[in-house]
Motif scaffolding. Structure first.
Motif, PDB file in Angstrom:
ATOM      1  N   ASP A   4      71.907 -59.431  56.887  1.00 49.50           N
ATOM      2  CA  ASP A   4      72.875 -58.409  57.275  1.00 49.50           C
ATOM      3  C   ASP A   4      72.299 -57.219  58.036  1.00 49.50           C
ATOM      4  O   ASP A   4      73.035 -56.335  58.433  1.00 49.50           O
ATOM      5  N   LYS A 112      68.488 -68.282  33.051  1.00 45.67           N
ATOM      6  CA  LYS A 112      69.849 -67.821  32.795  1.00 45.67           C
ATOM      7  C   LYS A 112      70.160 -66.604  33.651  1.00 45.67           C
ATOM      8  O   LYS A 112      69.253 -65.948  34.160  1.00 45.67           O
ATOM      9  N   LEU A 113      71.440 -66.333  33.791  1.00 42.29           N
ATOM     10  CA  LEU A 113      71.897 -65.323  34.740  1.00 42.29           C
ATOM     11  C   LEU A 113      72.043 -63.979  34.045  1.00 42.29           C
ATOM     12  O   LEU A 113      72.784 -63.852  33.073  1.00 42.29           O
ATOM     13  N   ALA A 114      71.330 -62.957  34.549  1.00 43.19           N
ATOM     14  CA  ALA A 114      71.348 -61.644  33.890  1.00 43.19           C
ATOM     15  C   ALA A 114      71.360 -60.511  34.897  1.00 43.19           C
ATOM     16  O   ALA A 114      70.815 -59.440  34.664  1.00 43.19           O
ATOM     17  N   LEU A 115      71.996 -60.757  36.041  1.00 42.24           N
ATOM     18  CA  LEU A 115      72.007 -59.771  37.130  1.00 42.24           C
ATOM     19  C   LEU A 115      73.445 -59.476  37.511  1.00 42.24           C
ATOM     20  O   LEU A 115      74.272 -60.373  37.506  1.00 42.24           O
ATOM     21  N   GLU A 116      73.734 -58.203  37.832  1.00 39.19           N
ATOM     22  CA  GLU A 116      75.033 -57.886  38.426  1.00 39.19           C
ATOM     23  C   GLU A 116      74.789 -57.174  39.742  1.00 39.19           C
ATOM     24  O   GLU A 116      73.819 -56.447  39.881  1.00 39.19           O
ATOM     25  N   THR A 117      75.662 -57.397  40.710  1.00 42.70           N
ATOM     26  CA  THR A 117      75.522 -56.703  41.993  1.00 42.70           C
ATOM     27  C   THR A 117      76.880 -56.152  42.395  1.00 42.70           C
ATOM     28  O   THR A 117      77.910 -56.593  41.895  1.00 42.70           O
ATOM     29  N   SER A 118      76.868 -55.181  43.305  1.00 39.02           N
ATOM     30  CA  SER A 118      78.137 -54.646  43.815  1.00 39.02           C
ATOM     31  C   SER A 118      78.434 -55.229  45.189  1.00 39.02           C
ATOM     32  O   SER A 118      79.317 -54.764  45.890  1.00 39.02           O
ATOM     33  N   TYR A 119      77.666 -56.253  45.585  1.00 40.69           N
ATOM     34  CA  TYR A 119      77.819 -56.834  46.925  1.00 40.69           C
ATOM     35  C   TYR A 119      77.482 -58.327  46.852  1.00 40.69           C
ATOM     36  O   TYR A 119      76.729 -58.762  45.975  1.00 40.69           O
ATOM     37  N   PRO A 120      78.045 -59.121  47.756  1.00 46.02           N
ATOM     38  CA  PRO A 120      77.712 -60.552  47.753  1.00 46.02           C
ATOM     39  C   PRO A 120      76.294 -60.780  48.284  1.00 46.02           C
ATOM     40  O   PRO A 120      75.780 -59.980  49.071  1.00 46.02           O
ATOM     41  N   LEU A 121      75.679 -61.854  47.853  1.00 43.81           N
ATOM     42  CA  LEU A 121      74.299 -62.142  48.262  1.00 43.81           C
ATOM     43  C   LEU A 121      74.052 -63.645  48.222  1.00 43.81           C
ATOM     44  O   LEU A 121      74.935 -64.406  47.834  1.00 43.81           O
ATOM     45  N   PHE A 122      72.860 -64.056  48.655  1.00 40.04           N
ATOM     46  CA  PHE A 122      72.500 -65.465  48.621  1.00 40.04           C
ATOM     47  C   PHE A 122      71.866 -65.778  47.275  1.00 40.04           C
ATOM     48  O   PHE A 122      70.883 -65.149  46.888  1.00 40.04           O
ATOM     49  N   LEU A 123      72.438 -66.726  46.551  1.00 39.88           N
ATOM     50  CA  LEU A 123      71.871 -67.141  45.265  1.00 39.88           C
ATOM     51  C   LEU A 123      71.688 -68.634  45.266  1.00 39.88           C
ATOM     52  O   LEU A 123      72.600 -69.378  45.639  1.00 39.88           O
ATOM     53  N   ARG A 124      70.520 -69.070  44.836  1.00 40.00           N
ATOM     54  CA  ARG A 124      70.330 -70.495  44.664  1.00 40.00           C
ATOM     55  C   ARG A 124      69.643 -70.701  43.314  1.00 40.00           C
ATOM     56  O   ARG A 124      68.451 -70.436  43.172  1.00 40.00           O
ATOM     57  N   PHE A 125      70.447 -71.090  42.337  1.00 37.62           N
ATOM     58  CA  PHE A 125      69.957 -71.351  40.987  1.00 37.62           C
ATOM     59  C   PHE A 125      70.213 -72.814  40.675  1.00 37.62           C
ATOM     60  O   PHE A 125      71.275 -73.344  40.988  1.00 37.62           O
TER      61      PHE A 125
END
Lengths: 319, 319
Positions: A4, A112-125
């Motif tokens: 971005d 495991k998932l333990a993150l919060e964001t205020s914006y979209p992002l690239f995640l590959r789990f």
């Protein structure tokens, strides 16, 4: 893949992207930061740079020495608005200082998932044994060649995280990746892997405090504020010989960090068992979770080798 | 891709996988549940089934009518331990009842991250305009053919979420996908898209309460408990003619749900503006966020069409 921000090369304004794994880095965290950085560069993000959030362990040193490459630079915190890519972790508690004010571009992880964001992002789990197994797929999907060096970094981490494909966290994807990568790396996975794992069990140069920080993770089992530290060994007795000193060190950390529980897993990589030392006011949670009795603060958990699969869910459930 | 459970077909024990998008479903949520279910089946998960968490909107009805296919079944809650796959959302607040006791296998989404788990899982998030853009890549990566029907579902959702590629959420990946999918779907994207979007602006058959629930999202801007609802229109005046009734309905919801803010965006899909009606004790947050003044609870926000990109981050920052 879309990034971005704009890099104004003409005006000498470069936007660096920090790429790093978790604190108390293990082989997966260090190698994944290098492998992800290489992928970013291949995909056009020239300003990606690998970092580490702590000292190397002996196993990772073995891998980097084998390849004759340098460790990534140490990173303590990032500036406000910094671009970061997280590998092999996503929990802010295990990440860099000031992560909450950074701009997380991507996360590649198998926890495991333990993150919060205020914006979209690239995640590959993916629920696989090692972050490098996912990175191996990302290279393939993006048509980026896996060099001998990159393959060695990848396969080392998969062997490390899955204890030579014997841990219950191992998936078919990990097995397929090891077979393929060992060929590119030109190594015998079994032979190289055992040598690497054994290098990781050499604690001779570490102080007690360093041993207790080597692979320590802050994990809260519901309200039970805990640290779970895992130390690999080829012989449990070697480590248990230091039990008194380890307990004194653990009690100091419990007091300083106001912990409810410090759980030390001494994992026998040859026979796939873990001797546990548990201290803190909630040490009995270990007894409840596994239906065992602590004698002198310790118990052998047979067949338990995976913190992620055989400790975190069971302890959380029982808390 | 690894799935952690075993289907005992011989003993007639089948483990269903529920696949669904968010509550107040839009075209992306409905089509993604169908497209993801088809992908799961193609990859060997025969018991994947698509569901919806609410009534179809007119736009989605247009798409399903065009293809002559049935809407997925309505789902209100899932049983403890149910296997679920989330598409086009990840926030538990927007998801099925009892999600906290379900086993989330996978999430494919393009929103900010608002989920925590106690176990690793498959996550594929990209900061693109539409979940279907990611699903299009997943089909390709897994070598699964995109049929004419699947392509039509995908391209409809991308056109819907990006307002014909004009929203600031649009990325190059969305543009590439639309070009490719329109060919497979054998449609003119512009012509089909405008017809589809216009079908979505027909509010004639809805009560005020239904309009206010059509695309309502519960979003907390820090401590400000809010609902942000977006209604597309070809003419803002048509909707503003109902302002008094809309405000009465909004005030009722504010009282019932104990909200601090109800923000209604009436989005002009032709000229790319949004008229906002803001009610609740924190309505002034809109004024602070955009440097505007509400007159009779309303203001025109020029160029604002994207809740995700032009409302959530700005309102969160100002809260």
């Amino acid at each position: 893949m879309t990034i971005d921000f704009i890099i104004y090369r003409g005006n000498d304004i470069m936007v660096k992207t920090y790429v790093f794994g978790h604190k108390s880095p293990d082989t997966d965290s260090i190698t994944s930061s290098l492998v992800m950085t290489n992928l970013e560069k291949e995909l056009g993000n020239a300003d990606a740079e690998a970092y580490r959030l702590g000292n190397l362990n002996k196993e990772t040193e073995f891998v980097l020495d084998y390849l004759g490459i340098e460790a990534p630079e140490l990173l303590e915190s990032v500036e406000d608005g910094a671009n970061v890519i997280l590998v092999d972790h996503n929990s802010p508690a295990e990440s860099v200082d000031n992560l909450e004010n950074a701009n997380i571009l991507k996360v590649v992880d198998h926890h495991k998932l333990a993150l919060e964001t205020s914006y979209p992002l690239f995640l590959r789990f993916e629920p696989v044994g090692c972050s490098e197994t996912i990175l191996c797929k990302l290279y393939e999907e993006n048509g980026v060649e896996i060099s001998k060096e990159i393959a060695t970094l990848m396969v080392s981490a998969i062997i490390s995280d899955t204890l030579l494909l014997k841990s219950p966290t191992t998936t078919d994807d990990d097995r397929v990746a090891v077979e393929k990568l060992a060929k590119i790396a030109e190594i015998d996975a079994e032979e190289y892997g055992l040598e690497m794992l054994k290098a990781g069990t050499d604690l001779s140069s570490f102080t007690i405090d360093e041993i207790l920080a080597l692979d320590a993770k802050q994990i809260d089992f519901k309200d039970v504020k805990s640290i779970v530290n895992q130390v690999n060994t080829a012989d449990i007795n070697d480590v248990m010989a230091m039990k008194d000193e380890l307990e004194a060190g653990m009690n100091k950390i419990i007091e300083n960090e106001n912990l409810d529980l410090f759980m030390l897993l001494i994992t026998d990589i040859v026979n796939s068992n873990s001797q546990v030392i548990a201290l803190g006011k909630d040490a009995s949670l270990v007894e409840k979770a596994y239906g065992v009795e602590l004698v002198d603060n310790t118990v052998l958990l047979e067949g338990v080798v995976s913190r992620k699969k055989q400790v975190v869910p069971i302890m959380t459930e029982s808390a």
